[in-house]
Design a protein around this motif. Sequence first.
Motif, PDB file in Angstrom:
ATOM      1  N   HIS A  32       0.433  -1.512  -0.198  1.00  0.00           N
ATOM      2  CA  HIS A  32      -0.151  -0.198  -0.496  1.00  0.00           C
ATOM      3  C   HIS A  32       0.807   1.336   0.161  1.00  0.00           C
ATOM      4  O   HIS A  32       1.962   1.329   1.057  1.00  0.00           O
ATOM      5  CB  HIS A  32      -0.985  -0.168   1.548  1.00  0.00           C
ATOM      6  CG  HIS A  32      -2.208   1.346   1.205  1.00  0.00           C
ATOM      7  ND1 HIS A  32      -2.817   0.856   1.085  1.00  0.00           N
ATOM      8  CD2 HIS A  32      -2.144   2.176   1.356  1.00  0.00           C
ATOM      9  CE1 HIS A  32      -3.698   2.223   0.788  1.00  0.00           C
ATOM     10  NE2 HIS A  32      -3.078   2.996   1.700  1.00  0.00           N
ATOM     11  N   VAL A  33       0.775   1.960  -1.487  1.00  0.00           N
ATOM     12  CA  VAL A  33       1.865   3.005  -1.273  1.00  0.00           C
ATOM     13  C   VAL A  33       1.080   4.407  -1.231  1.00  0.00           C
ATOM     14  O   VAL A  33      -0.322   4.463  -2.043  1.00  0.00           O
ATOM     15  CB  VAL A  33       2.995   2.880  -2.392  1.00  0.00           C
ATOM     16  CG1 VAL A  33       4.165   3.476  -2.705  1.00  0.00           C
ATOM     17  CG2 VAL A  33       3.965   1.839  -2.344  1.00  0.00           C
ATOM     18  N   VAL A  34       1.411   5.248  -1.079  1.00  0.00           N
ATOM     19  CA  VAL A  34       0.332   6.713  -0.513  1.00  0.00           C
ATOM     20  C   VAL A  34       1.016   7.810  -1.519  1.00  0.00           C
ATOM     21  O   VAL A  34       2.294   8.315  -0.914  1.00  0.00           O
ATOM     22  CB  VAL A  34       0.042   7.133   0.855  1.00  0.00           C
ATOM     23  CG1 VAL A  34      -0.520   8.379   0.375  1.00  0.00           C
ATOM     24  CG2 VAL A  34      -0.555   6.296   1.539  1.00  0.00           C
ATOM     25  N   LYS A  35       0.476   8.168  -2.611  1.00  0.00           N
ATOM     26  CA  LYS A  35       1.792   9.833  -2.790  1.00  0.00           C
ATOM     27  C   LYS A  35       0.583  10.579  -2.420  1.00  0.00           C
ATOM     28  O   LYS A  35      -0.023  11.096  -2.224  1.00  0.00           O
ATOM     29  CB  LYS A  35       1.589  10.136  -4.891  1.00  0.00           C
ATOM     30  CG  LYS A  35      -0.011   9.397  -5.362  1.00  0.00           C
ATOM     31  CD  LYS A  35      -0.246  10.259  -6.523  1.00  0.00           C
ATOM     32  CE  LYS A  35      -1.210  10.631  -7.158  1.00  0.00           C
ATOM     33  NZ  LYS A  35      -0.985  11.644  -8.124  1.00  0.00           N
ATOM     34  N   VAL A  36       1.355  11.692  -2.650  1.00  0.00           N
ATOM     35  CA  VAL A  36       0.674  13.394  -1.452  1.00  0.00           C
ATOM     36  C   VAL A  36       1.180  14.254  -2.003  1.00  0.00           C
ATOM     37  O   VAL A  36       2.428  14.209  -2.140  1.00  0.00           O
ATOM     38  CB  VAL A  36       1.465  12.913  -0.281  1.00  0.00           C
ATOM     39  CG1 VAL A  36       0.869  14.133   0.974  1.00  0.00           C
ATOM     40  CG2 VAL A  36       1.686  12.213   0.816  1.00  0.00           C
TER      41      VAL A  36
END
Length: 108
Positions: A32-36
């Motif tokens: 689970h990778v979040v781009k911010v």
Amino acid sequence: MFVILVNVGSHFDPARSIFVAPRKGVYSFSFHVVKVYNRQTIQVSLVLNGWPVISAFAGDQDVTREAATNAGLVMMERGDKAYLKLERGNLMGGWKYSTFSGFLVFPL
């Protein structure tokens, strides 16, 4: 920088961010990778011995946070290596908003 919550057997190498299979079997991996706060598409892949096996994408231009998530089962031999690779885009804040999990489902 990242925090390791569980590493039973120490088969995840934190210096290289690589999981090394301790034995032949079927393994489950999820990420689970979040781009911010960036207006671009990211692509993240689970890489097995240098080859991408599953990928996830996040690319909505109208949101400030979005997740790329995927999971799958892979066959591994003893000594095989699995890791995440950012194939496209960049992650503001690095990997600190991300998770990576793996475990042996069935030994062969």
